[in-house]
Write a protein that holds these residues in place. Structure first.
Motif, PDB file in Angstrom:
ATOM      1  N   LYS A 257       0.819  -1.214   0.000  1.00 12.94           N
ATOM      2  CA  LYS A 257       0.000   0.000   0.000  1.00 12.94           C
ATOM      3  C   LYS A 257       0.850   1.261   0.000  1.00 12.94           C
ATOM      4  O   LYS A 257       2.043   1.229   0.292  1.00 12.94           O
ATOM      5  CB  LYS A 257      -0.929  -0.014   1.216  1.00 12.94           C
ATOM      6  CG  LYS A 257      -1.931  -1.147   1.168  1.00 12.94           C
ATOM      7  CD  LYS A 257      -2.935  -1.045   2.277  1.00 12.94           C
ATOM      8  CE  LYS A 257      -3.955  -2.183   2.103  1.00 12.94           C
ATOM      9  NZ  LYS A 257      -5.135  -1.955   2.891  1.00 12.94           N
ATOM     10  N   VAL A 258       0.182   2.373  -0.302  1.00 15.11           N
ATOM     11  CA  VAL A 258       0.821   3.683  -0.307  1.00 15.11           C
ATOM     12  C   VAL A 258       1.483   3.926   1.042  1.00 15.11           C
ATOM     13  O   VAL A 258       0.911   3.643   2.091  1.00 15.11           O
ATOM     14  CB  VAL A 258      -0.210   4.799  -0.603  1.00 15.11           C
ATOM     15  CG1 VAL A 258       0.410   6.176  -0.428  1.00 15.11           C
ATOM     16  CG2 VAL A 258      -0.775   4.639  -2.001  1.00 15.11           C
ATOM     17  N   GLY A 259       2.712   4.438   1.002  1.00  8.51           N
ATOM     18  CA  GLY A 259       3.456   4.747   2.222  1.00  8.51           C
ATOM     19  C   GLY A 259       4.385   3.633   2.675  1.00  8.51           C
ATOM     20  O   GLY A 259       5.305   3.872   3.456  1.00  8.51           O
ATOM     21  N   GLU A 260       4.163   2.415   2.178  1.00  5.62           N
ATOM     22  CA  GLU A 260       5.010   1.292   2.596  1.00  5.62           C
ATOM     23  C   GLU A 260       6.370   1.356   1.915  1.00  5.62           C
ATOM     24  O   GLU A 260       6.497   1.812   0.779  1.00  5.62           O
ATOM     25  CB  GLU A 260       4.351  -0.048   2.238  1.00  5.62           C
ATOM     26  CG  GLU A 260       3.179  -0.416   3.109  1.00  5.62           C
ATOM     27  CD  GLU A 260       2.662  -1.815   2.808  1.00  5.62           C
ATOM     28  OE1 GLU A 260       3.460  -2.715   2.462  1.00  5.62           O
ATOM     29  OE2 GLU A 260       1.439  -2.008   2.920  1.00  5.62           O
ATOM     30  N   GLU A 261       7.379   0.886   2.630  1.00  4.44           N
ATOM     31  CA  GLU A 261       8.707   0.695   2.054  1.00  4.44           C
ATOM     32  C   GLU A 261       8.855  -0.794   1.792  1.00  4.44           C
ATOM     33  O   GLU A 261       8.576  -1.612   2.663  1.00  4.44           O
ATOM     34  CB  GLU A 261       9.788   1.212   3.000  1.00  4.44           C
ATOM     35  CG  GLU A 261       9.750   2.715   3.154  1.00  4.44           C
ATOM     36  CD  GLU A 261      10.867   3.278   4.025  1.00  4.44           C
ATOM     37  OE1 GLU A 261      11.745   2.502   4.470  1.00  4.44           O
ATOM     38  OE2 GLU A 261      10.855   4.497   4.256  1.00  4.44           O
ATOM     39  N   VAL A 262       9.273  -1.126   0.581  1.00  5.58           N
ATOM     40  CA  VAL A 262       9.295  -2.519   0.144  1.00  5.58           C
ATOM     41  C   VAL A 262      10.676  -2.873  -0.392  1.00  5.58           C
ATOM     42  O   VAL A 262      11.273  -2.089  -1.129  1.00  5.58           O
ATOM     43  CB  VAL A 262       8.245  -2.744  -0.985  1.00  5.58           C
ATOM     44  CG1 VAL A 262       8.219  -4.192  -1.421  1.00  5.58           C
ATOM     45  CG2 VAL A 262       6.872  -2.274  -0.551  1.00  5.58           C
ATOM     46  N   GLU A 263      11.177  -4.039  -0.023  1.00  3.97           N
ATOM     47  CA  GLU A 263      12.417  -4.551  -0.611  1.00  3.97           C
ATOM     48  C   GLU A 263      12.038  -5.488  -1.740  1.00  3.97           C
ATOM     49  O   GLU A 263      11.264  -6.432  -1.543  1.00  3.97           O
ATOM     50  CB  GLU A 263      13.263  -5.276   0.438  1.00  3.97           C
ATOM     51  CG  GLU A 263      13.976  -4.324   1.363  1.00  3.97           C
ATOM     52  CD  GLU A 263      15.120  -4.967   2.126  1.00  3.97           C
ATOM     53  OE1 GLU A 263      15.568  -6.071   1.772  1.00  3.97           O
ATOM     54  OE2 GLU A 263      15.564  -4.338   3.089  1.00  3.97           O
ATOM     55  N   ILE A 264      12.585  -5.211  -2.905  1.00  6.51           N
ATOM     56  CA  ILE A 264      12.237  -5.975  -4.094  1.00  6.51           C
ATOM     57  C   ILE A 264      13.459  -6.738  -4.577  1.00  6.51           C
ATOM     58  O   ILE A 264      14.534  -6.164  -4.746  1.00  6.51           O
ATOM     59  CB  ILE A 264      11.722  -5.041  -5.212  1.00  6.51           C
ATOM     60  CG1 ILE A 264      10.473  -4.299  -4.723  1.00  6.51           C
ATOM     61  CG2 ILE A 264      11.437  -5.821  -6.489  1.00  6.51           C
ATOM     62  CD1 ILE A 264       9.993  -3.222  -5.663  1.00  6.51           C
ATOM     63  N   GLU A 265      13.270  -8.046  -4.786  1.00  6.21           N
ATOM     64  CA  GLU A 265      14.342  -8.883  -5.333  1.00  6.21           C
ATOM     65  C   GLU A 265      14.409  -8.658  -6.834  1.00  6.21           C
ATOM     66  O   GLU A 265      13.426  -8.876  -7.536  1.00  6.21           O
ATOM     67  CB  GLU A 265      14.069 -10.365  -5.042  1.00  6.21           C
ATOM     68  CG  GLU A 265      14.118 -10.733  -3.574  1.00  6.21           C
ATOM     69  CD  GLU A 265      15.508 -10.628  -2.975  1.00  6.21           C
ATOM     70  OE1 GLU A 265      16.501 -10.917  -3.679  1.00  6.21           O
ATOM     71  OE2 GLU A 265      15.606 -10.242  -1.793  1.00  6.21           O
ATOM     72  N   ILE A 266      15.548  -8.183  -7.287  1.00  9.58           N
ATOM     73  CA  ILE A 266      15.772  -7.981  -8.709  1.00  9.58           C
ATOM     74  C   ILE A 266      16.964  -8.829  -9.132  1.00  9.58           C
ATOM     75  O   ILE A 266      17.708  -9.303  -8.266  1.00  9.58           O
ATOM     76  CB  ILE A 266      15.970  -6.481  -9.054  1.00  9.58           C
ATOM     77  CG1 ILE A 266      17.101  -5.879  -8.225  1.00  9.58           C
ATOM     78  CG2 ILE A 266      14.687  -5.708  -8.846  1.00  9.58           C
ATOM     79  CD1 ILE A 266      17.444  -4.453  -8.597  1.00  9.58           C
ATOM     80  N   PRO A 267      17.155  -9.039 -10.425  1.00  9.59           N
ATOM     81  CA  PRO A 267      18.227  -9.943 -10.878  1.00  9.59           C
ATOM     82  C   PRO A 267      19.615  -9.648 -10.305  1.00  9.59           C
ATOM     83  O   PRO A 267      20.371 -10.568 -10.050  1.00  9.59           O
ATOM     84  CB  PRO A 267      18.216  -9.768 -12.405  1.00  9.59           C
ATOM     85  CG  PRO A 267      16.793  -9.425 -12.712  1.00  9.59           C
ATOM     86  CD  PRO A 267      16.335  -8.578 -11.552  1.00  9.59           C
ATOM     87  N   ASN A 268      19.943  -8.381 -10.063  1.00 12.58           N
ATOM     88  CA  ASN A 268      21.280  -8.098  -9.541  1.00 12.58           C
ATOM     89  C   ASN A 268      21.280  -7.716  -8.066  1.00 12.58           C
ATOM     90  O   ASN A 268      22.124  -6.966  -7.615  1.00 12.58           O
ATOM     91  CB  ASN A 268      21.971  -7.013 -10.391  1.00 12.58           C
ATOM     92  CG  ASN A 268      21.200  -5.710 -10.399  1.00 12.58           C
ATOM     93  OD1 ASN A 268      20.042  -5.673  -9.994  1.00 12.58           O
ATOM     94  ND2 ASN A 268      21.829  -4.639 -10.858  1.00 12.58           N
ATOM     95  N   GLY A 269      20.331  -8.244  -7.293  1.00 14.63           N
ATOM     96  CA  GLY A 269      20.300  -8.006  -5.852  1.00 14.63           C
ATOM     97  C   GLY A 269      18.928  -7.589  -5.376  1.00 14.63           C
ATOM     98  O   GLY A 269      17.918  -8.130  -5.797  1.00 14.63           O
ATOM     99  N   THR A 270      18.904  -6.618  -4.463  1.00 15.27           N
ATOM    100  CA  THR A 270      17.635  -6.097  -3.962  1.00 15.27           C
ATOM    101  C   THR A 270      17.648  -4.579  -4.057  1.00 15.27           C
ATOM    102  O   THR A 270      18.695  -3.946  -4.061  1.00 15.27           O
ATOM    103  CB  THR A 270      17.387  -6.491  -2.487  1.00 15.27           C
ATOM    104  OG1 THR A 270      18.435  -5.947  -1.689  1.00 15.27           O
ATOM    105  CG2 THR A 270      17.310  -7.981  -2.306  1.00 15.27           C
ATOM    106  N   MET A 271      16.439  -4.036  -4.145  1.00 18.18           N
ATOM    107  CA  MET A 271      16.307  -2.586  -4.121  1.00 18.18           C
ATOM    108  C   MET A 271      15.187  -2.244  -3.147  1.00 18.18           C
ATOM    109  O   MET A 271      14.235  -3.010  -2.996  1.00 18.18           O
ATOM    110  CB  MET A 271      16.033  -2.012  -5.516  1.00 18.18           C
ATOM    111  CG  MET A 271      14.696  -2.356  -6.113  1.00 18.18           C
ATOM    112  SD  MET A 271      14.453  -1.796  -7.816  1.00 18.18           S
ATOM    113  CE  MET A 271      14.324  -0.061  -7.630  1.00 18.18           C
ATOM    114  N   LYS A 272      15.344  -1.122  -2.467  1.00 23.10           N
ATOM    115  CA  LYS A 272      14.329  -0.685  -1.513  1.00 23.10           C
ATOM    116  C   LYS A 272      13.617   0.512  -2.112  1.00 23.10           C
ATOM    117  O   LYS A 272      14.248   1.460  -2.566  1.00 23.10           O
ATOM    118  CB  LYS A 272      14.979  -0.320  -0.175  1.00 23.10           C
ATOM    119  CG  LYS A 272      13.991  -0.114   0.927  1.00 23.10           C
ATOM    120  CD  LYS A 272      14.694   0.010   2.264  1.00 23.10           C
ATOM    121  CE  LYS A 272      13.659   0.066   3.378  1.00 23.10           C
ATOM    122  NZ  LYS A 272      14.291   0.136   4.686  1.00 23.10           N
ATOM    123  N   VAL A 273      12.280   0.442  -2.125  1.00 19.51           N
ATOM    124  CA  VAL A 273      11.476   1.518  -2.682  1.00 19.51           C
ATOM    125  C   VAL A 273      10.376   1.911  -1.711  1.00 19.51           C
ATOM    126  O   VAL A 273       9.978   1.131  -0.834  1.00 19.51           O
ATOM    127  CB  VAL A 273      10.824   1.130  -4.042  1.00 19.51           C
ATOM    128  CG1 VAL A 273      11.862   0.780  -5.067  1.00 19.51           C
ATOM    129  CG2 VAL A 273       9.828   0.011  -3.873  1.00 19.51           C
TER     130      VAL A 273
END
Length: 158
Positions: free
Chosen positions: A136-152
């Motif tokens: 949901k809006v406002g959440e910080e999410v860690e996303i697994e991507i091919p070259n590691g993780t990204m936080k959005v």
């Protein structure tokens, strides 16, 4: 009996496929048939590049027609009526910001058949979409991507 694969898509995506199918059947197919007929009139087909080119295009057109008909037959139109307005789900446009300090980016999450990353439409099967769906809006999410993780951080959902 094997379960048929469904093709999730927006109503707009389904309409675009229907339009492409009509164009292929009503315009491209007759044009290719005409090109084959003309190329045949040139004689020896074994060394006739126009004939080979037209036959290759015919194979492409017929394959695409078959592919679109299959997708439309098993199309699953995305319905977000039961989903919270601030929750990321298919068909919605989400604006995110990569943390700590990147510029905001917006994506519409669509079915695989209508994805177009260069125009901001990402497939629900992509790592980015999989990581965002259900949040949901406002959440910080860690996303697994091919070259590691990204936080959005999810800034908005439309």
């Amino acid at each position: 009996m094997a379960e048929e694969k469904t093709f999730p898509m927006t109503l707009e995506g389904k309409q675009k496929l229907e339009q492409e199918l009509e164009d292929l059947k009503m315009k491209r197919r007759p044009e290719v048939i005409k090109r084959i007929k003309i190329a045949r009139s040139y004689g020896d087909l074994s060394e006739n590049s126009e004939y080979e080119s037209a036959k290759d295009e015919q194979a492409f057109v017929e394959g695409r027609i078959s592919q679109i008909e299959n997708m439309l037959q098993y199309a699953e139109i995305i319905d977000n009526d039961d989903v919270d307005k601030d929750e990321v789900s298919m068909g919605r446009k989400v604006t995110i910001k990569e943390l700590p300090d990147e510029e905001p980016e917006s994506y519409q999450i669509v079915g695989k058949s209508e994805s177009d990353p260069f125009n901001g439409k990402i497939s629900n099967e992509s790592p980015m979409a999989k990581g965002l769906l259900g949040h949901k809006v406002g959440e910080e999410v860690e996303i697994e991507i091919p070259n590691g993780t990204m936080k959005v951080k999810i800034l908005s959902v439309e």
